[in-house]
Design a protein around this motif. Sequence first.
Motif, mmCIF file in Angstrom:
data_model
loop_
_atom_site.group_PDB
_atom_site.id
_atom_site.type_symbol
_atom_site.label_atom_id
_atom_site.label_comp_id
_atom_site.label_asym_id
_atom_site.label_seq_id
_atom_site.Cartn_x
_atom_site.Cartn_y
_atom_site.Cartn_z
ATOM 1 N N MET A 91 13.996 17.487 58.606
ATOM 2 C CA MET A 91 14.303 16.809 57.348
ATOM 3 C C MET A 91 13.234 17.063 56.302
ATOM 4 O O MET A 91 12.088 17.377 56.603
ATOM 5 N N TYR A 92 13.663 16.904 55.057
ATOM 6 C CA TYR A 92 12.784 16.918 53.885
ATOM 7 C C TYR A 92 13.279 15.814 52.981
ATOM 8 O O TYR A 92 14.496 15.640 52.809
ATOM 9 N N ASP A 93 12.361 15.046 52.412
ATOM 10 C CA ASP A 93 12.764 14.099 51.376
ATOM 11 C C ASP A 93 11.765 14.096 50.231
ATOM 12 O O ASP A 93 10.574 14.324 50.413
ATOM 13 N N TYR A 94 12.303 13.910 49.045
ATOM 14 C CA TYR A 94 11.537 13.817 47.809
ATOM 15 C C TYR A 94 11.859 12.459 47.214
ATOM 16 O O TYR A 94 13.036 12.075 47.124
ATOM 17 N N GLY A 108 8.242 14.374 51.789
ATOM 18 C CA GLY A 108 8.098 14.081 53.211
ATOM 19 C C GLY A 108 8.793 15.132 54.055
ATOM 20 O O GLY A 108 9.825 15.690 53.666
ATOM 21 N N TYR A 109 8.201 15.403 55.201
ATOM 22 C CA TYR A 109 8.750 16.380 56.125
ATOM 23 C C TYR A 109 8.704 15.776 57.520
ATOM 24 O O TYR A 109 7.727 15.141 57.886
ATOM 25 N N GLY A 110 9.753 15.989 58.288
ATOM 26 C CA GLY A 110 9.758 15.466 59.642
ATOM 27 C C GLY A 110 11.083 15.710 60.322
ATOM 28 O O GLY A 110 11.740 16.728 60.087
ATOM 29 N N HIS A 111 11.481 14.742 61.160
ATOM 30 C CA HIS A 111 12.705 14.881 61.948
ATOM 31 C C HIS A 111 13.453 13.552 62.051
ATOM 32 O O HIS A 111 12.832 12.497 62.207
ATOM 33 N N ILE A 134 6.072 14.627 59.923
ATOM 34 C CA ILE A 134 4.984 15.572 60.138
ATOM 35 C C ILE A 134 3.983 15.415 59.006
ATOM 36 O O ILE A 134 2.789 15.289 59.214
ATOM 37 N N ILE A 135 4.494 15.459 57.797
ATOM 38 C CA ILE A 135 3.704 15.141 56.607
ATOM 39 C C ILE A 135 4.421 13.967 55.985
ATOM 40 O O ILE A 135 5.586 14.063 55.630
#
Length: 165
Positions: A91-94, A108-111, A134-135
Amino acid sequence: MHTLGEIEQIKQLKARYLRLVDEKRWDEWADVFTEDFHGRLGDVPEVELNSRDEFIAFIRRAIGAAVTVHHGHMPEIEVVGPEKARGIWAMYDYVKFVGPEGDLELDGYGHYHEEYRKCEDGRWRISSLRLTRIIGMVEQLERKLPGPAIPASRDASGRQELARS
């Protein structure tokens, strides 16, 4: 239905989840979850939400006034029974908050780790979700908030604790 057809329905479900949260269409967004939904969000501190209504209220308060972009990529979906499946999505979110003192933009980056259940109406819904980063937002807030940052520490469970002066 063939397993690939079930997987495609779950992909469509996640696409609706991502689009509807960004459009802030909360009533329609509720329909992607089971009523007994359980959620855990992995930023500091970890947040546990024990129903669909509790989850939606929390997310609405957290990002309802923000501009958001949510992406889910590269799903690993496994159908484990006629009415049960699980999946992991990169996933990515702004998130952009606009305020009188300026804008705050976060990436944001993660799962997403999810479980799905086929309901009585024949539609798949998300029954549980755990978001790991992750971040994440905490690291970015440490860099963007005014004042000197104090290095974050970890509690006994390994969760990061945010500290600011």
